[in-house]
Write a protein that holds these residues in place. Sequence first.
Motif, short mmCIF file in Angstrom:
data_model
loop_
_atom_site.label_atom_id
_atom_site.label_comp_id
_atom_site.label_asym_id
_atom_site.label_seq_id
_atom_site.Cartn_x
_atom_site.Cartn_y
_atom_site.Cartn_z
N ALA A 40 20.32 31.96 17.78
CA ALA A 40 20.63 30.64 18.32
C ALA A 40 22.11 30.32 18.19
N SER A 41 22.71 30.64 17.04
CA SER A 41 24.13 30.36 16.83
C SER A 41 25.01 31.20 17.75
N GLU A 42 24.55 32.40 18.12
CA GLU A 42 25.30 33.26 19.03
C GLU A 42 25.23 32.73 20.46
N LEU A 43 24.10 32.11 20.80
CA LEU A 43 23.95 31.56 22.15
C LEU A 43 24.96 30.45 22.41
N LEU A 44 25.36 29.75 21.35
CA LEU A 44 26.34 28.68 21.51
C LEU A 44 27.66 29.18 22.09
N MET A 45 27.97 30.45 21.86
CA MET A 45 29.24 31.02 22.30
C MET A 45 29.15 31.68 23.66
N HIS A 46 28.00 31.59 24.31
CA HIS A 46 27.84 32.24 25.62
C HIS A 46 28.73 31.55 26.67
N PRO A 47 29.36 32.31 27.55
CA PRO A 47 30.27 31.75 28.58
C PRO A 47 29.65 30.67 29.44
N TRP A 48 28.34 30.75 29.70
CA TRP A 48 27.72 29.73 30.56
C TRP A 48 27.81 28.35 29.91
N LEU A 49 27.82 28.32 28.58
CA LEU A 49 27.94 27.06 27.87
C LEU A 49 29.39 26.70 27.58
N THR A 50 30.17 27.68 27.19
CA THR A 50 31.56 27.39 26.79
C THR A 50 32.49 27.13 27.97
N THR A 51 32.14 27.63 29.15
CA THR A 51 33.00 27.41 30.32
C THR A 51 32.48 26.32 31.25
N ASN A 52 31.37 25.69 30.88
CA ASN A 52 30.81 24.61 31.67
C ASN A 52 31.46 23.30 31.22
N PRO A 53 32.28 22.65 32.06
CA PRO A 53 33.00 21.44 31.66
C PRO A 53 32.08 20.35 31.12
N CYS A 54 30.90 20.21 31.74
CA CYS A 54 29.96 19.17 31.31
C CYS A 54 29.49 19.45 29.88
N VAL A 55 29.26 20.72 29.59
CA VAL A 55 28.78 21.09 28.27
C VAL A 55 29.90 20.96 27.25
N GLN A 56 31.11 21.37 27.62
CA GLN A 56 32.23 21.27 26.70
C GLN A 56 32.48 19.81 26.31
N HIS A 57 32.33 18.92 27.27
CA HIS A 57 32.54 17.50 26.99
C HIS A 57 31.55 17.01 25.95
N HIS A 58 30.34 17.58 25.98
CA HIS A 58 29.33 17.18 24.99
C HIS A 58 29.56 17.85 23.64
N ASN A 59 30.50 18.81 23.59
CA ASN A 59 30.84 19.51 22.34
C ASN A 59 29.67 20.33 21.84
N VAL A 60 29.40 21.43 22.52
CA VAL A 60 28.25 22.26 22.20
C VAL A 60 28.35 22.89 20.82
N HIS A 61 29.57 23.06 20.29
CA HIS A 61 29.72 23.71 18.99
C HIS A 61 29.67 22.74 17.82
N LYS A 62 29.50 21.47 18.08
CA LYS A 62 29.56 20.46 17.04
C LYS A 62 28.59 20.75 15.90
N THR A 63 27.34 21.01 16.22
CA THR A 63 26.34 21.23 15.19
C THR A 63 26.65 22.48 14.39
N HIS A 64 27.03 23.55 15.07
CA HIS A 64 27.27 24.82 14.39
C HIS A 64 28.35 24.67 13.33
N HIS A 65 29.45 24.01 13.68
CA HIS A 65 30.55 23.89 12.74
C HIS A 65 30.23 22.90 11.63
N ASN A 66 29.59 21.80 12.00
CA ASN A 66 29.30 20.81 10.98
C ASN A 66 28.31 21.31 9.95
N GLN A 67 27.49 22.29 10.34
CA GLN A 67 26.52 22.84 9.41
C GLN A 67 27.02 24.12 8.79
N ASN A 68 28.33 24.41 9.01
CA ASN A 68 28.97 25.61 8.46
C ASN A 68 28.26 26.85 8.98
N THR A 69 28.28 26.95 9.33
CA THR A 69 27.75 28.22 9.77
C THR A 69 28.39 28.62 11.10
#
Length: 351
Positions: free
Chosen positions: A303-332
Motif C-alpha cells: 500500500a505504501s508503495e502504491l502511493l508513489m505510483h506515477p498515476w497518483l503522483t502526476t495527477n494534479p487533482c491527487v497532488q492537491h489532495h496531498n496523497v503522501h500526507k498519511t504516509h509521512h505523518n505515520q512515519n513510514t
Amino acid sequence: MGVATTRSQLCLKRLLAEPQENLPKCKLARLETSHSASGLSSYLTPTIPAPKSSPSQPPSRVGPYLLFVSCEREETYRAVHTSTQKQYTCQVLPLRGFQERLAAYERIGKHDNICCLQDVVVGQDNLYVFLPDHHGDMHAYVRSRKRLDEEEAGRLFAQMLNAVVHCHHKGVILRDLKLRRFVFMDQYRTRLALLGLNDSVVLHGNPDNDFLRDRHGCPAYVGPELLNNGNGSYSGRAADIWSLGVSLYTMLIGRYPFQDTQPAALFAKIRRGVFSLPSGLSPQAKCLISCMLRKVPAERLKASELLMHPWLTTNPCVQHHNVHKTHHNQNTMQNKQMEDDQVVPTWTEKQ
C-alpha cells in the motif's frame, strides 16, 4: 481531537479492559431483522437484504439513541441521539467476542480517512457501535455514475489508499475491503472515509507476520489465493491490495474485472486472474491496476508503495489532495452487448 472523540476513546479503553461479564447491559427494544448480526458470513453464502423501514414502524431505542432500519446494508442503521438530535450510523455486532472487534479502533486512532468511533452501547445480546453520519457510499456512487473519469477517480482512490496505508502501518488487516465500505463525509462527495473496522484483524507480535487462515470477504473482491490455498495461510495485506485493485478497476471502468452470476464461475475467473483493460485508460492507470491485480500475492505492490505510483503522483487533482500526507505523518466499453456489465452489479448483497 474533539471532546466527543476523546470521550469515545476513553469509553473504548474501558470496554476493552473490562471483563465482558462485568459490563452493564442496557434494556432496549429488539430490532426486527430477518438475519443474524454475526457479521462473519462466508463469502460463499449470500445474505438476505435487510427489510426496508416503514413510515408507520416505530424506531427501536438503544440507550439515548433511536434506530431506524436502513436499506443500505445488513445490520447498519440510521441513528438519532434523542437529546442532541445529531445523526449517526449504527452498526450492530454480536456481543460475544466484542473486544476483539473493537480492538482495531483503539489501534487505528484518529485519521482523516477513517470514521472514528463516536459511541458504544452494550445491549442484552448485541453491541451497538455508533459512527459518523455520511452521504452515501462509493458503490452506490459508481453505480449512479457508471464510471468515473481518471481525475476524479484518482482523487477519491488516493483517500481510500491513505486509509489502507494507515491501517496496514498500524498492524490492522481490513479483509472485507470493497467500495461499499468507503463513504462520503460531505454532501459534495469529495471526502471519503472508511466506515467500520469490525471485520478487521489486529496483528500481534511480529508486525510483518500478516498471515491469516480464515476466509472472509465479498465474492467480487476476494483474491485468488483465498480460493486456491485450501486451508493454507495467505498474506492479509496482499489480499487487501487485491481488493483495492478490484475497487479502482470498477471505479474507472464501471464493472468488476471478474464477474459472473454464478459464484462457481466467478471464482474460476478469479483463480485464472485474467482480466482486460479498455484502450481508453491511460497507460499509468493500466499500470497501477496491474500492480494490484497480480495473481501471485508477493508480486503485488504494498500500500505504501502504491502511493508513489506515477498515476497518483502526476495527477494534479491527487497532488492537491496531498496523497503522501498519511504516509509521512505515520512515519513510514467495450461494446453495446456489454452495456449491462458497465454498471456495478448487485447480484449479491455482500458487495
